[in-house]
Design a protein around this motif. Sequence first.
Motif, PDB file in Angstrom:
ATOM      1  N   LEU A  30     -49.401  -8.755 -15.966  1.00 22.48           N
ATOM      2  CA  LEU A  30     -48.024  -8.264 -15.218  1.00 22.48           C
ATOM      3  C   LEU A  30     -48.280  -6.991 -14.339  1.00 22.48           C
ATOM      4  O   LEU A  30     -48.848  -6.013 -14.834  1.00 22.48           O
ATOM      5  N   MET A  31     -47.933  -6.963 -13.074  1.00 25.13           N
ATOM      6  CA  MET A  31     -47.821  -5.808 -12.447  1.00 25.13           C
ATOM      7  C   MET A  31     -46.350  -5.519 -11.869  1.00 25.13           C
ATOM      8  O   MET A  31     -45.634  -6.754 -11.421  1.00 25.13           O
ATOM      9  N   MET A  32     -45.933  -4.100 -11.756  1.00 23.39           N
ATOM     10  CA  MET A  32     -44.588  -3.943 -11.656  1.00 23.39           C
ATOM     11  C   MET A  32     -44.589  -2.715 -10.576  1.00 23.39           C
ATOM     12  O   MET A  32     -44.941  -1.466 -10.911  1.00 23.39           O
ATOM     13  N   GLU A  33     -43.619  -3.081  -9.572  1.00 21.54           N
ATOM     14  CA  GLU A  33     -43.352  -1.999  -8.665  1.00 21.54           C
ATOM     15  C   GLU A  33     -42.088  -1.327  -9.163  1.00 21.54           C
ATOM     16  O   GLU A  33     -41.119  -2.183  -9.174  1.00 21.54           O
ATOM     17  N   VAL A  34     -41.990  -0.143  -9.708  1.00 24.48           N
ATOM     18  CA  VAL A  34     -40.810   0.268 -10.316  1.00 24.48           C
ATOM     19  C   VAL A  34     -40.390   1.754  -9.665  1.00 24.48           C
ATOM     20  O   VAL A  34     -41.248   2.591  -9.597  1.00 24.48           O
ATOM     21  N   ALA A  35     -39.056   1.647  -9.473  1.00 25.90           N
ATOM     22  CA  ALA A  35     -38.858   2.872  -8.478  1.00 25.90           C
ATOM     23  C   ALA A  35     -39.015   4.369  -9.399  1.00 25.90           C
ATOM     24  O   ALA A  35     -39.113   5.428  -8.902  1.00 25.90           O
ATOM     25  N   GLU A  36     -38.719   4.101 -10.777  1.00 25.61           N
ATOM     26  CA  GLU A  36     -38.980   5.196 -11.703  1.00 25.61           C
ATOM     27  C   GLU A  36     -40.254   5.876 -11.297  1.00 25.61           C
ATOM     28  O   GLU A  36     -40.376   7.192 -11.428  1.00 25.61           O
ATOM     29  N   GLU A  37     -41.350   5.293 -11.095  1.00 25.06           N
ATOM     30  CA  GLU A  37     -42.662   5.882 -10.922  1.00 25.06           C
ATOM     31  C   GLU A  37     -42.731   6.644  -9.807  1.00 25.06           C
ATOM     32  O   GLU A  37     -43.643   7.454  -9.485  1.00 25.06           O
ATOM     33  N   ALA A  38     -41.812   5.922  -8.499  1.00 25.16           N
ATOM     34  CA  ALA A  38     -41.939   6.675  -7.201  1.00 25.16           C
ATOM     35  C   ALA A  38     -40.885   7.581  -7.027  1.00 25.16           C
ATOM     36  O   ALA A  38     -41.169   8.811  -6.234  1.00 25.16           O
ATOM     37  N   THR A  39     -40.124   7.991  -8.256  1.00 20.94           N
ATOM     38  CA  THR A  39     -39.032   8.905  -7.953  1.00 20.94           C
ATOM     39  C   THR A  39     -38.851  10.096  -9.229  1.00 20.94           C
ATOM     40  O   THR A  39     -38.251  11.026  -9.034  1.00 20.94           O
ATOM     41  N   HIS A  40     -39.510   9.870 -10.296  1.00 28.81           N
ATOM     42  CA  HIS A  40     -39.379  10.814 -11.171  1.00 28.81           C
ATOM     43  C   HIS A  40     -40.000  12.118 -10.825  1.00 28.81           C
ATOM     44  O   HIS A  40     -39.369  13.180 -10.976  1.00 28.81           O
ATOM     45  N   VAL A  41     -41.018  12.146  -9.978  1.00 31.34           N
ATOM     46  CA  VAL A  41     -40.925  13.052  -8.865  1.00 31.34           C
ATOM     47  C   VAL A  41     -41.072  12.307  -7.636  1.00 31.34           C
ATOM     48  O   VAL A  41     -41.628  11.160  -7.581  1.00 31.34           O
ATOM     49  N   HIS A  43     -42.471  11.052  -4.905  1.00 28.82           N
ATOM     50  CA  HIS A  43     -43.897  11.157  -4.198  1.00 28.82           C
ATOM     51  C   HIS A  43     -43.866  10.995  -2.766  1.00 28.82           C
ATOM     52  O   HIS A  43     -42.833  10.587  -2.137  1.00 28.82           O
ATOM     53  N   HIS A  44     -45.026  11.831  -1.951  1.00 29.50           N
ATOM     54  CA  HIS A  44     -45.156  11.486  -0.454  1.00 29.50           C
ATOM     55  C   HIS A  44     -45.273   9.869  -0.324  1.00 29.50           C
ATOM     56  O   HIS A  44     -45.463   9.134  -1.026  1.00 29.50           O
ATOM     57  N   LYS A  45     -44.667   9.795   0.856  1.00 32.49           N
ATOM     58  CA  LYS A  45     -44.371   8.432   1.326  1.00 32.49           C
ATOM     59  C   LYS A  45     -45.581   7.455   1.270  1.00 32.49           C
ATOM     60  O   LYS A  45     -45.835   6.412   0.986  1.00 32.49           O
ATOM     61  N   ALA A  46     -46.742   8.276   1.720  1.00 32.95           N
ATOM     62  CA  ALA A  46     -47.882   7.467   2.030  1.00 32.95           C
ATOM     63  C   ALA A  46     -48.645   7.272   0.727  1.00 32.95           C
ATOM     64  O   ALA A  46     -49.185   6.339   0.560  1.00 32.95           O
ATOM     65  N   LYS A  47     -48.221   8.194  -0.270  1.00 35.33           N
ATOM     66  CA  LYS A  47     -48.750   8.031  -1.804  1.00 35.33           C
ATOM     67  C   LYS A  47     -48.155   6.561  -2.229  1.00 35.33           C
ATOM     68  O   LYS A  47     -48.828   5.813  -2.832  1.00 35.33           O
ATOM     69  N   LEU A 210     -41.114  -1.198   3.623  1.00 32.02           N
ATOM     70  CA  LEU A 210     -40.477  -1.067   2.218  1.00 32.02           C
ATOM     71  C   LEU A 210     -40.103   0.389   1.763  1.00 32.02           C
ATOM     72  O   LEU A 210     -39.224   1.036   1.435  1.00 32.02           O
ATOM     73  N   VAL A 211     -41.114   1.162   2.019  1.00 37.81           N
ATOM     74  CA  VAL A 211     -41.160   2.519   1.681  1.00 37.81           C
ATOM     75  C   VAL A 211     -40.176   3.566   2.484  1.00 37.81           C
ATOM     76  O   VAL A 211     -39.263   4.371   2.078  1.00 37.81           O
ATOM     77  N   GLU A 212     -40.261   2.890   3.808  1.00 32.86           N
ATOM     78  CA  GLU A 212     -39.210   3.776   4.885  1.00 32.86           C
ATOM     79  C   GLU A 212     -37.859   3.336   4.459  1.00 32.86           C
ATOM     80  O   GLU A 212     -36.970   4.224   4.547  1.00 32.86           O
ATOM     81  N   ALA A 213     -37.715   2.123   4.131  1.00 31.13           N
ATOM     82  CA  ALA A 213     -36.276   1.653   3.592  1.00 31.13           C
ATOM     83  C   ALA A 213     -35.730   2.420   2.294  1.00 31.13           C
ATOM     84  O   ALA A 213     -34.492   2.820   2.301  1.00 31.13           O
ATOM     85  N   HIS A 214     -36.859   2.580   1.438  1.00 33.13           N
ATOM     86  CA  HIS A 214     -36.133   2.924   0.097  1.00 33.13           C
ATOM     87  C   HIS A 214     -36.423   4.393  -0.046  1.00 33.13           C
ATOM     88  O   HIS A 214     -35.667   4.980  -0.840  1.00 33.13           O
ATOM     89  N   PHE A 215     -37.211   5.085   0.548  1.00 29.92           N
ATOM     90  CA  PHE A 215     -37.705   6.333   0.175  1.00 29.92           C
ATOM     91  C   PHE A 215     -37.798   7.226   1.682  1.00 29.92           C
ATOM     92  O   PHE A 215     -38.473   8.040   1.722  1.00 29.92           O
ATOM     93  N   VAL A 393     -46.582  15.466  -6.476  1.00 29.77           N
ATOM     94  CA  VAL A 393     -45.703  14.843  -5.468  1.00 29.77           C
ATOM     95  C   VAL A 393     -46.497  14.625  -4.108  1.00 29.77           C
ATOM     96  O   VAL A 393     -46.664  13.470  -3.518  1.00 29.77           O
ATOM     97  N   VAL A 394     -47.231  15.422  -3.496  1.00 28.00           N
ATOM     98  CA  VAL A 394     -47.829  15.525  -2.185  1.00 28.00           C
ATOM     99  C   VAL A 394     -49.132  15.022  -1.892  1.00 28.00           C
ATOM    100  O   VAL A 394     -49.486  14.520  -0.797  1.00 28.00           O
ATOM    101  N   TYR A 395     -50.030  14.826  -2.967  1.00 28.18           N
ATOM    102  CA  TYR A 395     -51.399  14.227  -2.733  1.00 28.18           C
ATOM    103  C   TYR A 395     -51.814  12.933  -3.206  1.00 28.18           C
ATOM    104  O   TYR A 395     -51.079  12.385  -4.453  1.00 28.18           O
ATOM    105  N   ALA A 396     -52.228  12.002  -2.345  1.00 31.21           N
ATOM    106  CA  ALA A 396     -52.264  10.546  -2.587  1.00 31.21           C
ATOM    107  C   ALA A 396     -53.425  10.464  -3.891  1.00 31.21           C
ATOM    108  O   ALA A 396     -53.188   9.533  -4.575  1.00 31.21           O
ATOM    109  N   ASP A 397     -54.082  11.433  -4.270  1.00 34.62           N
ATOM    110  CA  ASP A 397     -55.053  11.469  -5.485  1.00 34.62           C
ATOM    111  C   ASP A 397     -54.364  12.046  -6.860  1.00 34.62           C
ATOM    112  O   ASP A 397     -54.888  12.093  -7.604  1.00 34.62           O
TER     113      ASP A 397
END
Length: 524
Positions: A30-41, A43-47, A210-215, A393-397
Amino acid sequence: MTVLVPILGDQLSHALASLQGCAKNDTIVLMMEVAEEATHVRHHKAKIALIFSAMRHFAAELRADGWQVDYIGLDDPENSNSFTGEVIRAAQRHAPRLIRVVEPGDWRVEQAMLDWQTFTPCPVEILPDSRFLCSRDEFAGWAAGRKELRMEFFYREMRRRTGLLMDGKDPVGGKWNYDAENRSGPPPGLKGPPLPSFAPDGITAEVIDLVEAHFADHFGALDRFNWPVTAGEAELAASAFLAERLPTFGQWQDAMVRGQDFLFHAVLSPAINLGLLDPIDLCRRAEAEYRAGRAPLAAVEGFIRQLIGWREYIRGVYWLEMPGLAEDNFLEANRPLPDFYWTGQTDMACLADCVRTTRDNAYAHHIQRLMVLGNFALLAGIKPQEVADWFLVVYADAFDWAELPNVAGMALFADGGRLASKPYAASGAYIDRMSTYCGSCRYKVKLKTGPDACPFNSLYWHFLDRNAAKLSRNMRLANPYATWRRMDESKRAEYLASAEAFLQQLQPADAGWSRQHQEERSPC
Ligand code: DLZ
Ligand code: SF4
């Protein structure tokens, strides 16, 4: 009945413990793209693009290898947008006999995971993350009874355990640590070779849209996206580093050159933290470069120390100290994060360039992070939780386990010295020595006080003065405190007035940039 194996966005390794021993015809990944992980902080769009693209590529590789993958895209109309919600839905769809998952990197996610059992009738098995050399329990055993947790001693144990750079019982070359040889400032014109380029393929291009559209309102640029998104691409990046940059990596690893965003750094940490590269394999290959005479010992030892020393140690400290670490504020620093951390609009050339590379690349190297961005936050007394959220938020790593001990412990001394023996406080002279920034700055690094003086100079003394009750007995700060005490009363007053005037005009960040800060890091 099948086994359900949830794989998170930073668990993209074919050797993942949860896949071992599972039969392909009896397992649903099971793999899940979930908004919670992108928005609890936020995150940088590129991350976000990197993680979604790497997840989609990994799912395709698993399918090609014969695994059944249930992949929930962000746009899936039924998506509940949290890990827990998606595991509940998947358990209803597949009625598994077992849910088997590898422990997550975040304390926040683990709190949620520990609750999964209450939502599902089948057992939930949480496995240790065997991609780390030192398990959480082993680290706790090492730390038990130690008043101070020094990386150096932990690192020596990891060297012995792996045999990396060892001659029998002794370290190769007779010394464990060659850091003193890795601190050269930049000569004029210092330039690193270009990084290999990874032009976005169809999957990455789709994810970027997708990222430009949602975030769209998240921090950061996407137009320079150049991250490896598969293990194959990450391997190309690693080979290029070992051949082209490792020999000079050590010597210039602390140098900062305006506009030169990568110099001789590996820039492999996002791929390593996502699971696309095996850090121990990288260490063995770096050692082979030394043994073949192609890279000096100081560079190779410095690289290996980052991976089996700092990386493992930081993770151990995180699990030992959470959740308290997230709330620590030993120096009672309560100033809000200044807006230039988001906008880059400041006359301080060093900070402006570090924020620029952060925005453009979701990357800055360790000295830019620790000794410019972190040092400023320490000296200015910025609230640790706001600084930690910014770094996350800001670093990809940046994953919580890697970022929080580095920020709260190393950069801000918020843990009161469990991790670092003294605060990494430095005046403008350090930045001048290690960078090309000061020559083009509107402030004068040699001036100590007044409106044209480098703000780091007066902030340094302001920091020591206002924290004297907590820091003046630290033996490693004995010299600066002695200098401060010997200083003329009027000179001291000038320093403090200069720093106060500077601090007064700092603009706090617009709250919209970062998460509305929660009192507690609540589980999702
Ligand atoms: C950082 C991140 C983001 C932005 N999105 C996802 C996601 O949609 N799905 C996922 O599985 N992982 C994501 N991640 C990484 C997770 O936050 C990371 O795996 C946890 O923080 C580790 O505990
Ligand atoms: Fe930074 Fe001070 Fe140098 Fe300007 S003079 S670049 S503020 S260290």
